[in-house]
Scaffold this active site. Structure first.
Site, PDB file in Angstrom:
ATOM      1  CG  ASP A  52     107.742  50.390 -53.318  1.00  0.00           C
ATOM      2  OD1 ASP A  52     107.036  50.802 -54.253  1.00  0.00           O
ATOM      3  OD2 ASP A  52     108.535  51.114 -52.689  1.00  0.00           O
ATOM      4  CE  LYS A  74     104.808  48.578 -44.154  1.00  0.00           C
ATOM      5  NZ  LYS A  74     104.668  49.927 -43.683  1.00  0.00           N
ATOM      6  CG  MET A 186     103.171  57.556 -45.509  1.00  0.00           C
ATOM      7  SD  MET A 186     104.535  56.629 -44.791  1.00  0.00           S
ATOM      8  CE  MET A 186     105.736  57.917 -44.531  1.00  0.00           C
TER       9      MET A 186
HETATM   10  N1  SAH Z   1     109.372  57.489 -51.339  1.00  0.00           N
HETATM   11  C1  SAH Z   1     108.067  58.001 -51.662  1.00  0.00           C
HETATM   12  C2  SAH Z   1     107.178  58.121 -50.430  1.00  0.00           C
HETATM   13  C3  SAH Z   1     106.895  56.808 -49.728  1.00  0.00           C
HETATM   14  S1  SAH Z   1     105.842  57.010 -48.343  1.00  0.00           S
HETATM   15  C4  SAH Z   1     108.194  59.345 -52.390  1.00  0.00           C
HETATM   16  O1  SAH Z   1     109.268  59.948 -52.401  1.00  0.00           O
HETATM   17  O2  SAH Z   1     107.213  59.776 -52.967  1.00  0.00           O
HETATM   18  C5  SAH Z   1     104.259  56.708 -49.072  1.00  0.00           C
HETATM   19  C6  SAH Z   1     103.455  57.993 -49.169  1.00  0.00           C
HETATM   20  O3  SAH Z   1     103.851  58.721 -50.324  1.00  0.00           O
HETATM   21  C7  SAH Z   1     101.965  57.798 -49.336  1.00  0.00           C
HETATM   22  O4  SAH Z   1     101.345  57.536 -48.108  1.00  0.00           O
HETATM   23  C8  SAH Z   1     101.566  59.148 -49.894  1.00  0.00           C
HETATM   24  O5  SAH Z   1     101.536  60.124 -48.869  1.00  0.00           O
HETATM   25  C9  SAH Z   1     102.742  59.455 -50.797  1.00  0.00           C
HETATM   26  N2  SAH Z   1     102.488  59.077 -52.196  1.00  0.00           N
HETATM   27  C10 SAH Z   1     103.133  58.150 -52.924  1.00  0.00           C
HETATM   28  N3  SAH Z   1     102.683  58.131 -54.190  1.00  0.00           N
HETATM   29  C11 SAH Z   1     101.727  59.088 -54.274  1.00  0.00           C
HETATM   30  C12 SAH Z   1     100.892  59.580 -55.314  1.00  0.00           C
HETATM   31  N4  SAH Z   1     100.955  59.071 -56.568  1.00  0.00           N
HETATM   32  N5  SAH Z   1     100.025  60.587 -55.033  1.00  0.00           N
HETATM   33  C13 SAH Z   1      99.972  61.119 -53.796  1.00  0.00           C
HETATM   34  N6  SAH Z   1     100.723  60.697 -52.777  1.00  0.00           N
HETATM   35  C14 SAH Z   1     101.598  59.704 -53.003  1.00  0.00           C
END
Ligand code: SAH
Length: 272
Positions: A52, A74, A186
């Site tokens: 993704d 997305k 998010m």
């Molecule tokens: N499965 C992922 C989360 C997916 S939802 C996990 O466990 O991290 C997507 C959200 O994850 C984004 O909107 C943001 O809030 C967060 N996110 C993902 N990568 C990030 C990063 N490198 N730094 C800060 N927030 C992050």
């Protein structure tokens, strides 16, 4: 011998990704250093990597040279593959005898759709393995030197999604009443509204609140503010997703640490 071969040779029981199997793995927040060794084993063995948009290019660069990379998710408002399409694609690839690595940002099951993919694979009789990843919520806290729990301060941590299908109905008051730090994913588009809901439910306006954007990537940025001001300051400073917002006394930890160090006092007690 590559570095991988050298390491694999020294690690007993490296799992084997068989043809026709799918591994569903967490890619962590960005920095490949945060991958698990099993996720790396998957990258080295997969014929095809289905990933993704949150999966960092530096992680994809660790795939075997012959591997194909397929994007599924997305991206920038363009119509995206539906979850059913993605699950069906994983099943079709596995049935054609490929070794499939499904890579998702962070941990596949923390606000990811790993659960739906696993159900589809199980229903189709495709063998799979789940490899957890470092979730952005914890990686972002580490990047900002904020401990998720701190003796005497909190005994629970709340992970919540600030955006979702049922966001209108969500009642933030019970989370506010728990009196425990809240780590929001998010949330950037709803930050003002959620901060207001938490304050209305009794969380103090001055509660320390941090925004950590693009944690574990070269674009990482950190803002430390208060619940009352965080939305306006993040907006003024053009903080953008992906970002984690953390609300609670634990956010004061780096400041207290620095103050203690400056005063030459002892650091907080080691956890036992
Ligand atoms: N499965 C992922 C989360 C997916 S939802 C996990 O466990 O991290 C997507 C959200 O994850 C984004 O909107 C943001 O809030 C967060 N996110 C993902 N990568 C990030 C990063 N490198 N730094 C800060 N927030 C992050």
């Amino acid at each position: 011998m590559t570095a991988w071969d050298a390491m694999a040779a020294r690690r007993a029981g490296v799992p084997v990704l068989e043809p026709g199997h799918v591994w569903l793995a967490g890619a962590g927040p960005g920095d490949p250093g945060l991958l698990t060794l099993d996720a790396l084993a998957g990258l080295q063995q997969a014929d095809v990597v289905v990933h993704d948009a949150l999966v960092d290019q530096r992680v994809l660069a660790l795939a075997a040279k012959e591997a194909r990379l397929e994007f599924a998710g997305k991206r920038g408002g363009r119509p995206s593959a539906t979850q059913t399409d993605i699950s069906q694609r994983l099943i079709a690839l596995a049935r054609s005898g490929e070794r499939v690595l499904r890579l998702k940002g962070g941990d596949p099951f923390v606000f990811g759709r790993g659960g739906e993919e696993v159900m589809a694979l199980a229903a189709a009789g495709v063998p799979f393995r789940v490899i957890p990843g470092v979730t952005a919520g914890l990686a972002a806290l580490a990047a900002a030197s904020i401990p998720a729990t701190l003796r005497g301060i909190n005994r629970a941590v709340i992970f919540a999604a600030g955006h979702g299908a049922d966001e209108e109905e969500f009642d933030w008051a019970p989370l506010a009443r728990a009196g425990q730090p809240i780590v929001l994913y998010m949330v950037m588009h709803n930050l003002e509204r959620i901060a207001a809901a938490l304050m209305a439910a009794g969380v103090a306006r001055q509660t320390a609140t941090a925004v950590i954007a693009s944690a574990a990537t070269p674009r990482e940025r950190i803002l430390v503010s208060t619940l009352e001001k965080v939305a306006a300051e993040a907006h003024a400073q053009k903080f953008e997703p992906p970002a984690i917002v953390v609300i609670g006394e634990i956010v004061d930890f780096p400041r207290n640490l620095a103050a203690n160090a400056a005063a030459g006092t002892k650091k907080p007690e080691e956890p036992r």
